[in-house]
Motif scaffolding. Sequence first.
Motif, PDB file in Angstrom:
ATOM      1  N   PHE A 113      51.344  35.477  47.939  1.00  0.00           N
ATOM      2  CA  PHE A 113      50.340  35.677  46.905  1.00  0.00           C
ATOM      3  C   PHE A 113      49.466  34.440  46.786  1.00  0.00           C
ATOM      4  N   THR A 114      48.325  34.635  46.127  1.00  0.00           N
ATOM      5  CA  THR A 114      47.423  33.524  45.833  1.00  0.00           C
ATOM      6  C   THR A 114      46.679  33.830  44.549  1.00  0.00           C
ATOM      7  N   PHE A 115      46.004  32.816  44.025  1.00  0.00           N
ATOM      8  CA  PHE A 115      45.242  32.956  42.790  1.00  0.00           C
ATOM      9  C   PHE A 115      43.797  32.505  42.984  1.00  0.00           C
ATOM     10  N   ILE A 116      42.923  33.132  42.203  1.00  0.00           N
ATOM     11  CA  ILE A 116      41.555  32.669  42.014  1.00  0.00           C
ATOM     12  C   ILE A 116      41.318  32.659  40.508  1.00  0.00           C
ATOM     13  N   SER A 117      40.117  32.290  40.102  1.00  0.00           N
ATOM     14  CA  SER A 117      39.740  32.366  38.691  1.00  0.00           C
ATOM     15  C   SER A 117      38.499  33.231  38.564  1.00  0.00           C
ATOM     16  N   ASP A 118      38.438  34.025  37.497  1.00  0.00           N
ATOM     17  CA  ASP A 118      37.228  34.802  37.235  1.00  0.00           C
ATOM     18  C   ASP A 118      36.190  33.865  36.607  1.00  0.00           C
ATOM     19  N   PRO A 119      34.995  34.345  36.281  1.00  0.00           N
ATOM     20  CA  PRO A 119      33.962  33.445  35.742  1.00  0.00           C
ATOM     21  C   PRO A 119      34.346  32.730  34.446  1.00  0.00           C
ATOM     22  N   ASP A 120      35.344  33.241  33.709  1.00  0.00           N
ATOM     23  CA  ASP A 120      35.801  32.564  32.497  1.00  0.00           C
ATOM     24  C   ASP A 120      37.111  31.829  32.708  1.00  0.00           C
ATOM     25  N   ASP A 121      37.469  31.610  33.959  1.00  0.00           N
ATOM     26  CA  ASP A 121      38.672  30.873  34.327  1.00  0.00           C
ATOM     27  C   ASP A 121      39.958  31.656  34.077  1.00  0.00           C
ATOM     28  N   LEU A 122      39.869  32.973  33.910  1.00  0.00           N
ATOM     29  CA  LEU A 122      41.061  33.808  33.798  1.00  0.00           C
ATOM     30  C   LEU A 122      41.724  33.855  35.167  1.00  0.00           C
ATOM     31  N   PRO A 123      43.010  33.550  35.252  1.00  0.00           N
ATOM     32  CA  PRO A 123      43.678  33.587  36.550  1.00  0.00           C
ATOM     33  C   PRO A 123      43.796  35.018  37.075  1.00  0.00           C
ATOM     34  N   ILE A 124      43.409  35.203  38.335  1.00  0.00           N
ATOM     35  CA  ILE A 124      43.513  36.495  39.013  1.00  0.00           C
ATOM     36  C   ILE A 124      44.422  36.279  40.223  1.00  0.00           C
ATOM     37  N   GLU A 125      45.463  37.082  40.308  1.00  0.00           N
ATOM     38  CA  GLU A 125      46.409  36.971  41.417  1.00  0.00           C
ATOM     39  C   GLU A 125      46.179  38.105  42.408  1.00  0.00           C
ATOM     40  N   PHE A 126      46.357  37.796  43.694  1.00  0.00           N
ATOM     41  CA  PHE A 126      46.361  38.793  44.751  1.00  0.00           C
ATOM     42  C   PHE A 126      47.741  38.720  45.395  1.00  0.00           C
ATOM     43  N   TYR A 127      48.485  39.827  45.310  1.00  0.00           N
ATOM     44  CA  TYR A 127      49.874  39.886  45.717  1.00  0.00           C
ATOM     45  C   TYR A 127      49.996  40.842  46.889  1.00  0.00           C
ATOM     46  N   GLU A 128      50.475  40.326  48.022  1.00  0.00           N
ATOM     47  CA  GLU A 128      50.545  41.144  49.234  1.00  0.00           C
ATOM     48  C   GLU A 128      51.730  42.116  49.174  1.00  0.00           C
ATOM     49  N   ILE A 129      51.423  43.393  49.426  1.00  0.00           N
ATOM     50  CA  ILE A 129      52.483  44.414  49.391  1.00  0.00           C
ATOM     51  C   ILE A 129      52.799  44.907  50.797  1.00  0.00           C
TER      52      ILE A 129
END
Length: 129
Positions: A113-129
């Motif tokens: 998995f990894t994380f990015i931030s949305d324009p308001d710095d909300l953490p968004i995770e991408f989790y490989e299935i």
Amino acid sequence: MLKLSHVHHIAIICSDYKKSKQFYTEILGLKIIREVYRDERKSYKLDLALNNNYCIELFSFPNPPKRVSKPEASGLRHLAFAVENLEQTVSFLISKNINTEPIRIDEFTDKRFTFISDPDDLPIEFYEI
């Protein structure tokens, strides 16, 4: 005991509606179901879908307070999306000038998995299935 069916939606308040709308629709690829402006609240409400399933309400309000800390503040910790190929996801995000954290391994599932931030710095995770 309650008999919950599924998560109906997640509500997110953004500080810059135009920027967040572009991020969630053009970068993440969520589809717009409905967009309304509520004059009495000076607020937009954007209903978004993933794979034709309603999932996110994006709100704008005048001068919303900032998140206290990331990600350990009370409340929503992060939003996670399942992806089939993490390398392709990261490559796409980088091509859109989105910074990604280094890929990590979940110590319990051995999934990546990894994380990015949305324009308001909300953490968004991408989790490989």
